[in-house]
Design a protein around this motif. Structure first.
Motif, short mmCIF file in Angstrom:
data_model
loop_
_atom_site.label_atom_id
_atom_site.label_comp_id
_atom_site.label_asym_id
_atom_site.label_seq_id
_atom_site.Cartn_x
_atom_site.Cartn_y
_atom_site.Cartn_z
N THR A 91 41.38 48.68 20.48
CA THR A 91 41.73 48.37 21.86
C THR A 91 41.10 47.06 22.29
OG1 THR A 91 41.82 50.73 22.37
CG2 THR A 91 41.66 49.20 24.23
N PRO A 92 41.88 46.13 22.85
CA PRO A 92 41.30 44.86 23.28
C PRO A 92 40.21 45.09 24.33
CG PRO A 92 43.71 44.77 23.27
CD PRO A 92 43.33 46.19 23.07
N ARG A 93 39.13 44.36 24.19
CA ARG A 93 38.05 44.48 25.17
C ARG A 93 38.48 43.87 26.49
NH1 ARG A 93 32.78 41.88 23.93
NH2 ARG A 93 32.30 42.80 25.95
N VAL A 94 38.02 44.47 27.56
CA VAL A 94 38.27 43.97 28.90
C VAL A 94 36.94 43.62 29.53
CG1 VAL A 94 39.15 44.51 31.19
CG2 VAL A 94 40.40 45.26 29.18
N VAL A 95 36.86 42.43 30.11
CA VAL A 95 35.63 41.98 30.75
C VAL A 95 35.73 42.25 32.24
CG1 VAL A 95 34.20 39.98 31.29
CG2 VAL A 95 35.19 40.22 28.99
N ASP A 96 34.78 43.01 32.74
CA ASP A 96 34.66 43.28 34.18
C ASP A 96 33.77 42.21 34.79
OD1 ASP A 96 35.99 45.44 35.49
OD2 ASP A 96 34.99 46.79 34.09
N GLY A 97 34.29 41.46 35.72
CA GLY A 97 33.49 40.44 36.38
C GLY A 97 33.36 40.72 37.87
N ARG A 98 32.12 40.66 38.37
CA ARG A 98 31.90 40.74 39.81
C ARG A 98 32.00 39.33 40.36
NH1 ARG A 98 27.53 43.68 37.97
NH2 ARG A 98 26.06 42.16 38.82
N VAL A 99 33.01 39.08 41.15
CA VAL A 99 33.34 37.72 41.60
C VAL A 99 33.14 37.62 43.10
CG1 VAL A 99 35.16 35.97 41.75
CG2 VAL A 99 35.00 37.45 39.73
N GLN A 100 32.61 36.47 43.51
CA GLN A 100 32.49 36.18 44.94
C GLN A 100 32.78 34.69 45.13
OE1 GLN A 100 28.87 37.54 46.75
NE2 GLN A 100 29.80 37.61 48.77
N SER A 101 33.68 34.39 46.07
CA SER A 101 34.11 33.00 46.28
C SER A 101 34.05 32.64 47.76
CB SER A 101 35.54 32.81 45.77
OG SER A 101 35.67 33.22 44.43
#
Length: 219
Positions: free
Chosen positions: A25-35
């Motif tokens: 299964t392709p890895r998925v990157v969880d990113g906590r983003v704030q802009s």
């Protein structure tokens, strides 16, 4: 064969199948983003110059700068060092984050709030010992990127964004490339406030010397 041995063999076969499925299964990157932005549209001209800090004036940073160029191009900006519309500064962070062992709390992982409250347990995965306390929880590898854009004429900051990822697995510099894409999602008018962005990890970026090796089985 005794019944308990047959059951053990079946359990091992199921576990092996689950592990193989997880590996495929392709890895998925969880990113906590704030802009944060003061822009209403893509800057005009839609060009930029990447301003490398003194600590970034090394050949080892070239691969990261290339990832930033690719992410900025996907966001609609074109690199033009001679006539930039915005000046871009890139920040990176890499460290490890210890996780609390749930069995260090009074009354085990349940604390004093019943079986549905896991108290100080953070993140995913167990250490070597798991429930039997043979080892603590595997620490998380933390990777973070930040981008600051300034108007090239006025020097005013017009865009600021960051993305953070924590996991027991890490792959540099591939994770940085995904985080840069996550940080620039929605540019130039991203959603307000903190948000989670999930993007697939591209396996095309090769590992570089100093890459942290996996410390747990992939999901």
């Amino acid at each position: 064969m005794p019944r308990f041995l047959r059951l053990a063999c079946v359990a091992l076969a199921v576990a092996a199948a689950a592990l193989l499925a997880g590996c495929s299964t392709p890895r998925v990157v969880d990113g906590r983003v704030q802009s944060f932005t003061t822009l209403n549209a893509v800057p005009s001209p839609a060009t930029y110059r990447l301003e490398r800090l003194p600590s970034q004036q090394t050949p080892s940073f070239d691969s990261i700068a290339a990832l930033a160029d690719q992410a900025l191009a996907r966001a609609g900006l074109r690199r033009d060092d001679a006539a930039p519309g915005v000046l871009v500064q890139l920040g990176l962070q890499a460290d490890t984050v210890p996780r609390l062992d749930p069995w260090d709390a009074p009354y085990g992982p349940y604390g004093m709030h019943g079986p549905w409250a896991w108290g100080g347990w953070h993140g995913r995965g167990w250490g070597v010992g798991g429930l039997w306390r043979m080892g603590g929880p595997t620490p998380l590898h933390r990777r973070a990127v930040s981008l600051v854009m300034r108007d090239a004429r006025t020097q005013a900051v017009v865009y600021e964004t960051s993305a953070v990822h924590e996991d027991v697995w890490v792959s540099d510099p591939a994770v940085y490339g995904v985080l840069l894409d996550a940080a620039l999602q929605g540019f130039p008018t991203p959603p307000q406030g903190a948000r989670q962005v999930r993007l697939p990890l591209s396996p095309a970026v090769p590992a570089v010397p100093g890459t942290v090796t996996p410390s747990a089985a992939p999901r």
